[in-house]
Design an enzyme around this catalytic site. Sequence first.
Site, PDB file in Angstrom:
ATOM      1  N   ASP A  49       0.843  -1.184   0.000  1.00  0.00           N
ATOM      2  CA  ASP A  49       0.000   0.000   0.000  1.00  0.00           C
ATOM      3  C   ASP A  49       0.886   1.244   0.000  1.00  0.00           C
ATOM      4  O   ASP A  49       2.035   1.204   0.459  1.00  0.00           O
ATOM      5  CB  ASP A  49      -0.902   0.007   1.242  1.00  0.00           C
ATOM      6  CG  ASP A  49      -2.086   0.952   1.087  1.00  0.00           C
ATOM      7  OD1 ASP A  49      -3.166   0.470   0.705  1.00  0.00           O
ATOM      8  OD2 ASP A  49      -1.920   2.158   1.340  1.00  0.00           O
ATOM      9  N   ASP A 101       3.967   1.872  -4.634  1.00  0.00           N
ATOM     10  CA  ASP A 101       3.206   2.784  -5.482  1.00  0.00           C
ATOM     11  C   ASP A 101       2.980   2.069  -6.804  1.00  0.00           C
ATOM     12  O   ASP A 101       3.923   1.899  -7.593  1.00  0.00           O
ATOM     13  CB  ASP A 101       3.982   4.078  -5.688  1.00  0.00           C
ATOM     14  CG  ASP A 101       3.275   5.050  -6.623  1.00  0.00           C
ATOM     15  OD1 ASP A 101       2.169   4.723  -7.115  1.00  0.00           O
ATOM     16  OD2 ASP A 101       3.831   6.137  -6.877  1.00  0.00           O
ATOM     17  N   SER A 145     -15.174  -3.711 -10.986  1.00  0.00           N
ATOM     18  CA  SER A 145     -16.275  -2.847 -10.563  1.00  0.00           C
ATOM     19  C   SER A 145     -17.443  -3.041 -11.517  1.00  0.00           C
ATOM     20  O   SER A 145     -17.250  -3.375 -12.692  1.00  0.00           O
ATOM     21  CB  SER A 145     -15.839  -1.378 -10.591  1.00  0.00           C
ATOM     22  OG  SER A 145     -16.952  -0.519 -10.448  1.00  0.00           O
ATOM     23  N   TYR A 149     -12.885   6.157 -15.062  1.00  0.00           N
ATOM     24  CA  TYR A 149     -12.882   5.037 -14.119  1.00  0.00           C
ATOM     25  C   TYR A 149     -13.453   3.783 -14.774  1.00  0.00           C
ATOM     26  O   TYR A 149     -12.896   2.691 -14.648  1.00  0.00           O
ATOM     27  CB  TYR A 149     -13.686   5.412 -12.879  1.00  0.00           C
ATOM     28  CG  TYR A 149     -13.718   4.335 -11.823  1.00  0.00           C
ATOM     29  CD1 TYR A 149     -12.583   4.038 -11.072  1.00  0.00           C
ATOM     30  CD2 TYR A 149     -14.886   3.619 -11.578  1.00  0.00           C
ATOM     31  CE1 TYR A 149     -12.611   3.060 -10.097  1.00  0.00           C
ATOM     32  CE2 TYR A 149     -14.922   2.639 -10.607  1.00  0.00           C
ATOM     33  CZ  TYR A 149     -13.786   2.354  -9.866  1.00  0.00           C
ATOM     34  OH  TYR A 149     -13.820   1.365  -8.902  1.00  0.00           O
ATOM     35  N   THR A 159     -21.593  -0.295  -5.226  1.00  0.00           N
ATOM     36  CA  THR A 159     -21.122   0.786  -4.363  1.00  0.00           C
ATOM     37  C   THR A 159     -20.886   0.228  -2.963  1.00  0.00           C
ATOM     38  O   THR A 159     -21.816  -0.260  -2.315  1.00  0.00           O
ATOM     39  CB  THR A 159     -22.129   1.938  -4.313  1.00  0.00           C
ATOM     40  OG1 THR A 159     -22.386   2.390  -5.639  1.00  0.00           O
ATOM     41  CG2 THR A 159     -21.576   3.095  -3.498  1.00  0.00           C
TER      42      THR A 159
END
Length: 260
Positions: free
Chosen positions: A45, A61, A140, A153, A185
């Site tokens: 992270d 990163d 997603s 996105y 969501t």
Amino acid sequence: MTTSITQGAQEFQGLAAIVTGGASGIGLATAETLAARGARVVVLDRAPEQMPGHLRALTADLGNGESVAHAMSRAIEELGGLDVLVNNAGIGSQGSVEDNSDDEWHHVLEVNVLGVVRTSRAALPYLRRSRNAAIVNTCSIAATVGLPQRALYSASKGAVLSLTLAMAADHIHEGIRVNCVNPGTVDTPWVARLLAASADPEAERIALAARQPSGRLVTAREVADAIAYLAGPLAGATTGTVLAVDGGISGLWMGPGPAR
């Protein structure tokens, strides 16, 4: 009565896992779930100092190739090998196709798509040695449902979905399973920050919940449980699968009257 985090007992006992973007939200829930089920876990992270003390975290990163290569090498060395890679890290973006600059497009794709490529490329030599080799990508519903003001996105997550299927085909004969989850969501710190920046956070939260047929936001733990299933031995025959954890938004028609 056991909670969802302990269901499935210790099916990850003896297995090593890396979770990217694991300092909060879905990533943190996933790291905790895998660890609770017996896995040795290292989180990558950008802000490892936010991790709870019981989980090991390294700085990475995903928008920087050298950072990813160094962190992956250190994590695998600490774990003594690798069985599961969860590509969860990603960044959001708002706006139509007119609203984001070229620099923003490059940055989001660099993290959301090339970040998956970099970690997977580093992991593959070790996954080939595993008895339970699995990669799970966090995608997603933006990849499969047209959402307003999410052009960049959505494009990045559409690429992750297609990449998942291509990787599954490429590596099935090496015994490496590749799947992805498609959350709706989710009630995460990132969503909380978006809500806080809106003109009416409470009204916006109600609207987001109403958008999902279940009438509520998905929890990070629910997504983590889905990731754990796809990553674990219980899903040994599952690869190239896109698992929606979205309160029904991608598959149910709940409008007034019958659909025409």
